[in-house]
Design an enzyme around this catalytic site. Structure first.
Site, PDB file in Angstrom:
ATOM      1  N   TYR A  50       1.012  -1.059   0.234  1.00  0.00           N
ATOM      2  CA  TYR A  50      -0.192   0.084   0.079  1.00  0.00           C
ATOM      3  C   TYR A  50       0.374   0.954  -0.221  1.00  0.00           C
ATOM      4  O   TYR A  50       0.997   2.363  -0.319  1.00  0.00           O
ATOM      5  CB  TYR A  50      -0.471   0.036   1.016  1.00  0.00           C
ATOM      6  CG  TYR A  50      -2.224  -1.020   1.205  1.00  0.00           C
ATOM      7  CD1 TYR A  50      -2.352  -2.038   1.107  1.00  0.00           C
ATOM      8  CD2 TYR A  50      -3.574   0.127   1.040  1.00  0.00           C
ATOM      9  CE1 TYR A  50      -3.697  -2.841   0.753  1.00  0.00           C
ATOM     10  CE2 TYR A  50      -4.994  -0.655   1.120  1.00  0.00           C
ATOM     11  CZ  TYR A  50      -4.469  -1.987   0.710  1.00  0.00           C
ATOM     12  OH  TYR A  50      -5.786  -2.997   0.603  1.00  0.00           O
ATOM     13  N   LYS A 110       2.931 -15.612   2.588  1.00  0.00           N
ATOM     14  CA  LYS A 110       3.223 -15.726   1.669  1.00  0.00           C
ATOM     15  C   LYS A 110       5.105 -16.386   1.668  1.00  0.00           C
ATOM     16  O   LYS A 110       5.103 -15.691   0.590  1.00  0.00           O
ATOM     17  CB  LYS A 110       2.898 -15.426   1.103  1.00  0.00           C
ATOM     18  CG  LYS A 110       2.432 -15.826  -1.116  1.00  0.00           C
ATOM     19  CD  LYS A 110       1.698 -17.008  -0.968  1.00  0.00           C
ATOM     20  CE  LYS A 110       1.952 -17.740  -2.066  1.00  0.00           C
ATOM     21  NZ  LYS A 110       0.937 -18.779  -2.323  1.00  0.00           N
ATOM     22  N   ASP A 113      -3.199 -17.969   1.320  1.00  0.00           N
ATOM     23  CA  ASP A 113      -4.027 -18.581   0.136  1.00  0.00           C
ATOM     24  C   ASP A 113      -4.796 -20.106   1.107  1.00  0.00           C
ATOM     25  O   ASP A 113      -6.310 -20.072   0.837  1.00  0.00           O
ATOM     26  CB  ASP A 113      -3.469 -19.207  -1.195  1.00  0.00           C
ATOM     27  CG  ASP A 113      -1.980 -20.452  -0.813  1.00  0.00           C
ATOM     28  OD1 ASP A 113      -2.079 -20.074   0.357  1.00  0.00           O
ATOM     29  OD2 ASP A 113      -1.388 -20.551  -2.190  1.00  0.00           O
ATOM     30  N   ASP A 141      -6.272  -6.751   4.057  1.00  0.00           N
ATOM     31  CA  ASP A 141      -7.800  -6.273   3.401  1.00  0.00           C
ATOM     32  C   ASP A 141      -8.318  -7.180   2.972  1.00  0.00           C
ATOM     33  O   ASP A 141      -9.919  -6.739   2.669  1.00  0.00           O
ATOM     34  CB  ASP A 141      -7.120  -5.165   2.324  1.00  0.00           C
ATOM     35  CG  ASP A 141      -8.271  -5.129   2.020  1.00  0.00           C
ATOM     36  OD1 ASP A 141      -9.115  -4.435   2.323  1.00  0.00           O
ATOM     37  OD2 ASP A 141      -7.526  -4.925   0.047  1.00  0.00           O
ATOM     38  N   ASP A 167     -12.390  -9.007   3.878  1.00  0.00           N
ATOM     39  CA  ASP A 167     -13.594  -8.956   3.751  1.00  0.00           C
ATOM     40  C   ASP A 167     -14.438 -10.492   3.890  1.00  0.00           C
ATOM     41  O   ASP A 167     -15.383 -10.459   3.801  1.00  0.00           O
ATOM     42  CB  ASP A 167     -13.077  -8.388   2.441  1.00  0.00           C
ATOM     43  CG  ASP A 167     -13.567  -7.062   2.325  1.00  0.00           C
ATOM     44  OD1 ASP A 167     -14.118  -6.012   3.278  1.00  0.00           O
ATOM     45  OD2 ASP A 167     -14.121  -6.285   1.108  1.00  0.00           O
TER      46      ASP A 167
HETATM   47  C1  IPM Z   1      -9.949  -1.529   3.928  1.00  0.00           C
HETATM   48  C2  IPM Z   1     -10.373  -0.217   2.770  1.00  0.00           C
HETATM   49  C3  IPM Z   1      -9.235   0.327   2.003  1.00  0.00           C
HETATM   50  C4  IPM Z   1      -7.928  -0.425   1.834  1.00  0.00           C
HETATM   51  C5  IPM Z   1      -9.252   0.655   0.600  1.00  0.00           C
HETATM   52  C6  IPM Z   1     -10.608   1.455   1.335  1.00  0.00           C
HETATM   53  C7  IPM Z   1      -8.654   1.836   0.353  1.00  0.00           C
HETATM   54  O1  IPM Z   1     -10.442  -1.486   1.726  1.00  0.00           O
HETATM   55  O2  IPM Z   1     -10.822  -0.494   5.129  1.00  0.00           O
HETATM   56  O3  IPM Z   1     -10.607  -2.107   3.981  1.00  0.00           O
HETATM   57  O4  IPM Z   1      -8.080  -1.291   1.599  1.00  0.00           O
HETATM   58  O5  IPM Z   1      -7.411  -0.590   3.202  1.00  0.00           O
HETATM   59 MG    MG Z   2     -10.527  -3.855   2.128  1.00  0.00          MG
END
Ligand code: IPM
Ligand code: MG
Length: 364
Positions: free
Chosen positions: A146, A195, A227, A251, A255
């Site tokens: 990042y 990884k 993975d 990240d 999710d």
């Molecule tokens: C998160 C989001 C952010 C990230 C984006 C919006 C930059 O996906 O907080 O997980 O990738 O960290």
């Molecule tokens: Mg995210």
């Protein structure tokens, strides 16, 4: 206690869900005799519209002077919003990344817990959902790919894009220590995800995590590849207690973890500095498709407010009070659209964003 809290509602559903979190915080202040001062500032697309940039120096400074920051969400629809015609460093996401970096918020906590009331909303096999799970993700937030260099150039007649992934020893050790400390207070199982079969940064990560483990004898450290971890999370999430990983893996996995709890709208997060200062935000995005309709789930924002009380203001009882109010609302069958059962045999009521906020506030 007196505390200054900056609100950064942002874009999309951000303002709607942050308003509910504020409602709950205000109620908590009255109930427990605290004085919270709120100040709303802009971040993301709305800041681009107002000031031409996703985050102003002034906003960063005011966040620095506050005790904590509560954010909503940033960004719009790529391809539809004019914000995405700007160069990458002036888009909404750049504002959030700059804020994390400027405030030195290297430690991101994302607790993924399956509430027993939401077992039917969990997309995993019934017997897995029945067992439930409670996983704390510790994501490194200010390093890695990042914050490497990002460039696109022409080489030998074609375009070449490069992103660099770099981790310093000190960055790895400080997130490792946070993760071990958190694991010590939970079940004492820490899984470090990397990884290492491909990346040098992961091999360093694995080596330093193993070294740090010696200082935490009550924690059992294991290592896993990213993975394989993404597969294990849908196969058997209950095997995990605390997961620690680098920025991008965190990240992606967070999710996935949010989705298996039933909805992205349920997952809070805390981004912490070395001291008690922190920024709190729902893990989900700005959901532009449902913005302004009063249907978004405000629970992630409300649970983020609880994390703010716990981690930045050290108000544990108050934080627990909010968390219990959320559980009680779910027990009573209150649901926003995203977590409602399609053909529930009754007993559930689908509420709007603001109604859900009201129900939680009433419980405080
Ligand atoms: C998160 C989001 C952010 C990230 C984006 C919006 C930059 O996906 O907080 O997980 O990738 O960290
Ligand atoms: Mg995210």
């Amino acid at each position: 206690m007196r505390a200054d809290i900056i609100m950064l509602p942002g874009d999309g559903i951000g303002p709607e869900i942050v308003a509910e979190a504020r409602k709950v915080l205000e109620r908590t202040a009255v109930r427990f005799g605290h004085e919270f001062h709120f100040q709303e500032l802009l971040i993301g697309g709305c800041s681009i519209d107002a000031y031409g940039e996703p985050l102003t120096e002034e906003t960063i400074e005011r966040c620095c002077r506050a005790d904590a920051v509560l954010m909503g969400a940033i960004g719009g629809r790529v391809g539809q919003s004019l914000w995405y015609e700007l160069p990458p460093e002036r888009r909404p996401e750049a504002g959030l990344l700059r804020l994390r970096k400027s405030l030195r918020l290297f430690c991101n906590l994302r607790p993924a817990k399956l509430y027993s009331e939401l077992r039917n909303a969990c997309p995993l096999r019934t017997e897995i959902a029945e067992r439930g799970f409670d996983v704390m993700m510790v994501r490194e937030l200010t390093g890695g790919i990042y914050f490497g260099t990002h460039s696109t150039e022409e080489l030998d007649g074609e375009l070449v894009a490069t992103d660099t992934l770099c981790y310093r020893e000190s960055e790895i050790r400080r997130i490792a220590r946070k993760a071990f400390e958190i694991a010590e207070k939970r079940e004492g199982r820490l899984c470090s995800v990397d990884k290492a079969n491909v990346l040098a940064s992961s091999r360093l990560w694995r080596r330093l995590l193993t070294e740090e483990a010696a200082r935490y004898p009550s924690v059992r450290l294991s290592h896993a590849l990213v993975d394989s971890t993404s597969m294990q999370l849908v196969r058997d999430p209950a095997q995990f207690d605390v997961i620690v990983t680098e920025n991008m893996f965190g990240d992606i996995l967070s999710d996935e973890m949010a989705e298996i709890t039933g909805s992205l709208g349920m997952l809070p997060s805390a981004s912490l500095r070395e001291d008690s200062f922190g920024l709190y935000e729902p893990s989900g995005g700005s959901a532009p498709d449902i913005a302004g309709q009063n249907v978004a789930n405000p629970l992630a924002a409300i649970l983020s407010a609880a994390m703010l009380l716990r981690y930045s203001l050290n108000l544990t009882t108050e934080a627990e009070c909010i968390e219990e109010a959320v559980e009680e609302a779910l027990r009573r069958g209150f649901r926003t659209r995203d977590i409602a059962e399609r053909d529930s045999a009754g007993g559930q009521r689908v509420l709007s964003t603001s109604e859900m906020g009201d129900r939680i506030a009433e419980q405080i």
